[in-house]
Scaffold this active site. Sequence first.
Site, mmCIF file in Angstrom:
data_model
loop_
_atom_site.group_PDB
_atom_site.id
_atom_site.type_symbol
_atom_site.label_atom_id
_atom_site.label_comp_id
_atom_site.label_asym_id
_atom_site.label_seq_id
_atom_site.Cartn_x
_atom_site.Cartn_y
_atom_site.Cartn_z
ATOM 1 N N LYS A 104 0.680 -1.110 -0.083
ATOM 2 C CA LYS A 104 -0.008 0.002 0.059
ATOM 3 C C LYS A 104 0.823 1.278 -0.005
ATOM 4 O O LYS A 104 2.015 1.145 0.160
ATOM 5 C CB LYS A 104 -0.982 -0.087 1.204
ATOM 6 C CG LYS A 104 -2.104 -0.902 1.227
ATOM 7 C CD LYS A 104 -3.195 -0.634 0.161
ATOM 8 C CE LYS A 104 -4.299 -1.425 -0.050
ATOM 9 N NZ LYS A 104 -5.043 -1.629 1.283
ATOM 10 N N ARG A 127 -4.277 -9.934 3.887
ATOM 11 C CA ARG A 127 -4.435 -10.134 2.407
ATOM 12 C C ARG A 127 -2.972 -9.460 1.664
ATOM 13 O O ARG A 127 -2.777 -8.408 1.866
ATOM 14 C CB ARG A 127 -5.655 -9.279 2.228
ATOM 15 C CG ARG A 127 -5.971 -9.369 0.666
ATOM 16 C CD ARG A 127 -7.168 -8.426 0.405
ATOM 17 N NE ARG A 127 -7.833 -8.561 -1.067
ATOM 18 C CZ ARG A 127 -7.156 -7.754 -1.913
ATOM 19 N NH1 ARG A 127 -6.321 -6.640 -1.542
ATOM 20 N NH2 ARG A 127 -7.522 -7.829 -3.358
#
Length: 374
Positions: free
Chosen positions: A314, A349
């Site tokens: 991210k 995840r």
Amino acid sequence: MTLSNISADARLYLTPTWYVPTPIGLPDGAAARMGNGLIWFQGYELTALDGARRMARVTIPVADFANAIAALPDRLAQRALQLAANISAQRPPLVAGDRTIRFDAPQVMAILNITPDSFSDGGKHMGDPQAAADAGFAMAAAGAALIDVGGESTRPKAPKLWEGDEIKRIAPVIERLAAAGVPVSVDTRKAAVMEAALAAGAHVVNDVSALAHDPRSLEVVARAGCPVVLMHAPSAGDDPHENPTGYGDVVADVFDHLEARIAACLTAGIARERIMVDPGLGFGKRLADNLALVNGLATFQGLGVPLLFAGSRKRLIGALSNEAPAADRLGGSVALAFRAAQLGAQMVRVHDVKESVQALHLWRGLADAGLSAV
């Protein structure tokens, strides 16, 4: 401000704190367990908000909790008791076809994007369903408990994809994985795509809009009786990153949103034991918001359902690493997965399965060693 001075209409939250490796040797009632996992703690951080304004933040020992919250107004005392019960409630296993995924230790969800434009791996698995499925098989062999197949990018400003094209991308891949007994989730916010994916053999729906984007989604999931992941995004519209107002207290705001979406699911007939939540790291959130969500991750245990954490590659990793591109964020991704496990996430995840599984094995070994120490 003391607890007795907190107004009855305050927003109240609990965060487990004062972690200990084992309850052995502590007085009875001095420590509580987080879910059915390996994490024990000796205190609750209680936060009370008036809108976005913090009225109080106090840390209460577990042993003194019942007596301490008696000073709260009745409504808040009952909420505090319910949040504490949720934190320690058993997390039922996720049933995916013939597979049962248990949450006594953190599990890995692997990302398999069948897209040309996802922020990290766009185009990698396009145009060849068998090659994409083979990548999923490799992820399962590396230790992933669930393969998350997506056909539409949800990066900022990504163009919306027609549901028919999304189905064409993912259905052949899901069919191959499911036929081999691999547990599959579908990453979509469209009811028609959910239906097609479930018909192809998917077991779980993972929706970035928490079943709010498509008016039929709640009905589809309720009728299917399948597990669902409810993710927080500030917008249920075409761009899930749209966030014109920002946040007051980001942890509390995200908690409230997910709590409301759980309630909507229960009203629609979706069983609580089939619900997971994801705080939506990176979706319409600034760096400061993302860091606050990571640090406050244990607060979401108060929702009483399994917690999925998705920090892999991210933007916040690049922001803290001289703008490292997505492909060079492995170290930060593994560090976030490990930190999420420390704070109780039942599933992470990830893009990088082998490395993440290894990190979680290390975490499990340390936790087991701590629990067995006397």
